[in-house]
Design an enzyme around this catalytic site. Structure first.
Site, short mmCIF file in Angstrom:
data_model
loop_
_atom_site.label_atom_id
_atom_site.label_comp_id
_atom_site.label_asym_id
_atom_site.label_seq_id
_atom_site.Cartn_x
_atom_site.Cartn_y
_atom_site.Cartn_z
N CYS A 114 3.04 1.41 3.14
CA CYS A 114 4.57 0.85 2.84
C CYS A 114 5.27 1.94 1.76
O CYS A 114 6.73 2.11 2.82
CB CYS A 114 4.27 -0.45 1.65
SG CYS A 114 3.52 -1.18 2.59
N CYS A 168 7.28 14.98 -37.14
CA CYS A 168 8.16 13.91 -37.90
C CYS A 168 9.32 14.04 -36.40
O CYS A 168 9.22 12.68 -35.80
CB CYS A 168 9.34 13.70 -38.65
SG CYS A 168 8.91 14.33 -40.50
N ASP A 176 22.74 47.56 -19.27
CA ASP A 176 23.78 47.80 -18.35
C ASP A 176 25.00 48.54 -18.57
O ASP A 176 25.09 48.22 -19.50
CB ASP A 176 23.89 46.27 -17.67
CG ASP A 176 24.98 46.25 -16.60
OD1 ASP A 176 24.40 47.34 -15.46
OD2 ASP A 176 26.03 45.96 -16.60
N CYS A 212 11.13 17.76 -40.91
CA CYS A 212 10.37 18.76 -40.44
C CYS A 212 10.34 18.13 -39.29
O CYS A 212 10.52 16.87 -38.37
CB CYS A 212 8.84 18.84 -40.78
SG CYS A 212 7.85 17.26 -40.82
N CYS A 268 0.81 -1.35 -0.37
CA CYS A 268 -0.12 0.01 0.42
C CYS A 268 1.04 1.38 -0.11
O CYS A 268 2.07 1.07 0.17
CB CYS A 268 -0.93 -0.14 1.38
SG CYS A 268 0.19 0.36 2.58
#
Length: 937
Positions: free
Chosen positions: A164, A235, A618, A232, A161
């Site tokens: 356990c 695939c 930045d 493609c 279960c």
């Protein structure tokens, strides 16, 4: 991180103890040969060992393993762990981790190195477990992995279960050394991650046995294949779905861009042959070796491409049938040849259609062709059926060939990774596979060789061609202390390099992996096409069926006529061109970018770059060099420039501040030496003081010296002028023993713009990006000065990291925006923008992980190339989609009057698909033109 010291008590694993005279010598030799160990001191009488080592290069667990191999156990009241933390992006993260760890009961010390992405911890194992340490790190900054962690999968018998499973999990987590544990009750499986130097697999199995269950190892096998025949991304998805339906397959990933299939499976339930057979049933083939190289000889080439052979046979049989018909030969001969063409050429088409439908309930273009061929045979159009099979096979072969050209552009990156390295061991040179070369080893790179590992030059002087990695055409001079990267090419000098990264962590290896994985990040166009194609094919079949039965039932038209027209519509409506309209162009763009030193992590970022309206930068380390330099030296009356710089350097030599280092570097550059000072003391955020020749010397901010009652009137005008020009002002003042003060002068320091920054801005303006914003934490005056020099109209100064994020959110309201940063301290801002672009990403893990686009070198001019790449790709994608839809609609309109036959339909469909593919490949021809597009000033 610097060297650390560890002390151990020695105990023997052998009955003889330390009676053997060679024990200590053997231990000394074993430990002394490990890269990263600087000193080994053994006190035989006290049975103790003192070790000085670099934890960035060698974990203590490895030292203990080496000692154990000599028969001696190293015992310490402290245990040591090294963790790799991918999200350790900045000094703030490092400080947070160290603080959290030091507050944990049982942790002796902790040190985080954000540059190396490592955290070193010394702890009392009786007071805290490795799992608790790892949880503490993960709460602070994210996922962490110990250098000695292993994961094992175990098959558990006896669980009745979910309770356990909970019992087993609780019992294993109670073991010292278990880091994490997942127990799957449904499949009876446990996955346990543990520290291998504390615990071994047998002890885990024993612990499970004591709980009343039996456990045995359930290993999975990871395998890679090269798939031929994919034309493609659809695939690739079909192969993945089919494999995931197989029992025993745990995971499957298929990269259309590279043609690589990665499969993880349980060896007891499936095998390599089963994987290959599944792929073959879908109409694709597995090549014998996963490289871009073609096998030697035409026969060897054809043996690996059975579908191409079937196309050739189909074509010959179709031609034979037509010639026989024109020559008036018997119907048996004619139908026999057409039948041979249909069976041979249609075998892979029909098998792929059935396998895909059975494996994933997906109706694809192969199913459309199969229905059309069966229908043509049913109405007696054998020649038409054979022609459809042959022309569709030819189209597939041509699409596969053109896709392979795009794919090989990605695979060619693999050739940059040398598989062997020349390692120096005990003065001798040995050729070793790169997977066996450890961090700290010394390798030799001879002139003209490709550098096999990332590392730091120990000896030698040479020019290194970094263009395969960064796209920079000019060789870079390398000498002792400089970093080098795997995949780059050594020039005319011999280099000895200290290895800093393992083979799987090499920059080039990670780039290859990221390029392969980029296909998973689909662009909006790709997602639209995928969803459209999912519903399109079933809709086409329904419409074709209505065309077949509608006119005969409602208008009394001939059934045979409308069956033929329905089949023509079915063939014509095949979505080949639309399906490949986007992924081939995106794959070509990703490959082209990688070849030019720009790593793009997915099609979505390619498309966003094509829609770019504004760009944010930045300042420090991005637009500027990131290294403050002395620009002005202005001594007071009666003081020479030499005396001013010498005095300032004497005091600043003991400081680690970047401004102090700039002054010291300037003094050294003009050949000055300075006397030693006494009583050095720093006032955080203000300056440094020391005693020199009996006087107190103060070096720092003008306001601080005024607080110390140093009269600055003599240099006030010069200081003000420097500040107004955006420079940082450092004042040098002196106070003698009688309390009398005077000023020696002022020094101006600035972070100079990059030499190419202005040129890069001009190139971007020429491309139409007019709004460029600089975001910086520096003050208003510095920001204004840099903006003026670089002709940036808009800037925002004195921003904290969270304020940069808010600024970007505001700017995004005006259109797609990219944020350009150095990828280390700008991670939040890079994530907040539509596109995060990191500079100088070669060798920088943080940049590779946080950015959407990474410029492998420090060349800002690559930004203009990246914008052009995005625009070219987006333009081609739109052309492909428009052409696919418009031409299909035009051809469909020709079906109903009966002007279009099956022959013309398949030719039209094939032509559009090949045209779209060839148009996509134009992206590969885009080059970085450097200064050619830059306006002159």
């Amino acid at each position: 991180m610097g060297a650390e010291t560890a002390e151990f008590q020695l105990s023997s694993l052998l009955p003889g103890g330390f009676e053997c005279p060679g024990c200590i010598e053997r231990l000394q030799d074993a430990l002394g040969g490990i890269p990263g160990i600087e000193l080994v001191e053994i006190d035989q009488q006290a049975k103790s060992l003192r070790l000085v080592y670099d934890p960035d290069l060698v974990p203590l667990s490895r030292v203990q393993e080496k000692a154990r191999a000599t028969g001696i156990k190293l015992q310490s009241n402290l245990a040591h762990e090294t963790y790799t933390v991918a999200k350790l992006h900045c000094t703030d993260c490092a400080v947070r981790v160290e603080g959290d760890l030091k507050r944990c009961p049982g942790v002796h010390w902790a040190s985080a190195n954000f540059a190396a992405k490592t955290v070193h911890v010394a702890y009392h194992p009786q007071a805290i477990t490795v799992r608790r340490i790892r949880e503490c790190i993960e709460r602070a900054v994210g996922e962490a992995h110990s250098a000695d962690e292993r994961t094992v999968s175990l098959q558990i018998e006896g669980m009745d279960c979910a309770g356990c499973a909970d019992s087993i999990r609780a019992g294993l987590l109670g073991l010292d050394g278990v880091v994490s544990c997942q127990v799957d009750f449904v499949h009876g499986k446990a996955t346990v991650t543990f520290a291998s130097h504390i615990l071994n697999e047998g002890e885990i199995v024993d612990a499970i046995s004591k709980l009343g269950y039996s456990a045995q190892r359930s290993d999975t096998v990871q395998d890679r294949f090269t798939v031929s025949g994919m034309d493609c991304a659809d695939c690739a998805e079909k192969i993945r779905r089919a494999l995931m339906q197989r029992q025993g397959v745990v995971a499957a990933e298929v990269s259309f861009a590279s043609g690589l299939l990665s499969v993880e499976y349980r060896a007891g339930e499936t095998g390599r042959e089963d994987i290959i057979r599944t792929v073959a049933e879908l109409g694709y083939s597995i090549l014998s070796r996963p490289t871009a190289e073609q096998p030697a000889g035409a026969w060897a080439y054809l043996r690996q491409r059975p579908r191409l052979v079937s196309t050739i046979v189909c074509g010959l049989a179709t031609a034979g049938g037509l010639v026989s018909s024109w020559a008036g030969l018997s119907d048996l001969v004619v139908l026999g040849l057409f039948g041979l063409a249909i069976v041979v050429g249609g075998y892979y088409i029909a098998r792929s259609a059935v396998s895909t439908l059975r494996a994933s309930l997906v109706m694809d273009m192969n199913l459309l062709m199969t229905i059309a061929v069966v229908g043509a045979i049913a109405i007696g159009q054998w020649s038409e059926a054979a022609a459809v099979v042959f022309l569709f096979s030819v189209a597939s072969a041509l699409e596969s060939y053109t896709s392979d050209r795009t794919r090989n552009a990605v695979r060619s990156l693999m050739d940059l990774s040398p598989e062997e390295a020349t390692v120096v061991e005990r003065g001798q040179e040995y050729v070793r596979p790169v997977e066996g070369v450890e961090i700290g080893s010394t390798i030799v790179v001879k002139p003209g060789q490709r550098i096999p590992m990332d590392g730091i030059v120990q000896e030698g002087d040479s020019e290194v061609d970094e263009s395969p990695l960064t796209g920079e055409s000019q060789p870079v001079h390398k000498q002792a202390g400089d970093g080098v990267f795997a995949g780059t090419i050594n020039g005319s000098g011999l280099l000895r390099v200290k290895v800093t990264k393992r083979a799987h962590d090499r920059t080039i290896t990670r780039i290859i992996q990221m390029v392969e994985e980029a296909q998973a990040h689909k662009s909006p166009s790709q997602r639209f096409v995928d969803v459209f194609a999912m519903y399109y094919t079933p809709a086409v079949i329904v419409v074709a069926a209505l065309v077949v039965i509608g006119p005969p039932l409602l208008l009394g038209q001939p059934l045979r006529l409308w069956v033929y027209r329905g089949l023509t519509l079915l063939v014509l409506s095949c979505p080949c061109a639309l399906v490949i309209s986007t992924p081939v162009a995106i794959a070509a763009a990703i490959a082209n970018g990688a070849r030019n030193g720009v790593l793009v992590k997915g099609g979505v970022y390619i498309e966003r770059m094509g829609q770019l309206a504004q760009m944010a930068f930045d300042k420090t380390g991005t637009l500027t060099q990131g290294r403050p330099q002395v620009t002005d030296v202005m001594p007071a009356a009666g003081v020479t420039e030499k005396e001013l710089v010498q005095t300032a350097a004497a005091v600043e030599a003991g400081s680690e501040h970047t401004l102090a280092q700039a002054i010291v570097a300037h003094a050294r550059s003009i050949g000055l030496q300075w006397p030693a000072v006494r009583q050095l003391r720093a006032t955080p955020g203000k300056g440094v003081s020391a005693v020199l020749d009996g006087c107190n010397i103060h070096v720092g901010q003008p306001s601080w010296l005024q607080e110390l009652n140093v009269d600055l009137e003599e240099v006030a005008a010069e200081a003000r002028r420097l500040q107004e020009s955006g420079k940082t002002v450092v004042v040098v003042g002196r106070v003698n023993a009688h309390g009398e003060s005077d000023v020696l002068g002022v020094i101006g320091i600035a972070d100079a713009p990059r030499p190419v920054a202005g040129q890069a801005i001009r190139r971007l303006r020429k491309l139409g990006i007019q709004r460029m914003v600089m975001l910086t934490g520096d003050n208003e005056q510095v920001a204004a000065a840099i903006a003026r020099q670089l002709c940036i109209d808009e800037y925002r100064a004195s921003l904290l990291p969270d304020e940069k994020v808010e600024a970007l959110k505001e700017l995004r309201k005006d259109g797609t925006i990219a944020m350009v940063g150095d990828g280390v301290n700008d991670a939040p801002a890079l994530a907040a923008a539509d596109i995060g672009v990191a500079m100088g990403a070669a060798g920088t893990d943080a940049a590779l992980e946080t950015a959407d686009i990474a410029l492998m070198g420090d060349d800002l001019n690559k930004l203009a190339y990246t914008v052009r790449l995005g625009r070219r790709t987006l333009k081609i994608v739109k052309q492909n989609i428009a052409a696919s839809i418009i031409l299909k609609l035009l051809f469909v309109a020709l079906v109903f009057p009966g002007w279009l036959t099956l022959w013309l339909a398949i030719l039209g469909d094939t032509g559009v698909a090949i045209g779209v593919t060839l148009n996509s490949m134009r992206v590969l021809r885009l080059r970085d033109h450097g200064d050619k597009n830059c306006p002159r000033t």
